[in-house]
Design an enzyme around this catalytic site. Sequence first.
Site, PDB file in Angstrom:
ATOM      1  CB  CYS A   1      -1.025   0.003   1.098  1.00 44.44           C
ATOM      2  SG  CYS A   1      -1.917  -1.245   1.342  1.00 44.44           S
TER       3      CYS A   1
ATOM      4  CD  GLU B   1      -2.533   4.098   3.204  1.00 43.76           C
ATOM      5  OE1 GLU B   1      -1.858   3.390   1.957  1.00 43.76           O
ATOM      6  OE2 GLU B   1      -3.511   3.711   3.459  1.00 43.76           O
TER       7      GLU B   1
END
Length: 140
Positions: free
Chosen positions: A63, A65
């Site tokens: 991801c 993040e």
Amino acid sequence: MEEIFPPLENKGDEELIRLAREAYQQAYVPYSNYPVGAAARFSSGKIYRGCNVENASYGLTVCAERTAIFQAAAAGERELSSIAIAVPTEEFPSPCGACRQVMREFAKDCRLMLVNGQGRVKATSLQELLPFSFGPEYLE
């Protein structure tokens, strides 16, 4: 930005949002076609960007993040201050459980700004998204 809930805290929030929106343009998403960008500010003041990177073996996808936070950790950062997560869609992004736990590794709490494709922002906190969390201090 059209609507902001609650208001941005400072010009630094605007910079994080801009960088997160730029980051999703670099996403490698041939399977989901769902680009995500993140910009994470650490206590040093430095900002690290990340985008999601998919893999034909889906479990190896990373991801946005985590991409941003792992870059920061590799540079020696240890204290996450705030993070903006942006997508080009009408819906707001929401960090997955793994990303929430990775954020928690580097902050007991921090500001999160969730940004949709229309530039609307929802501000929240890690505490709100991950209450009663488990962190490194439990292993001391």
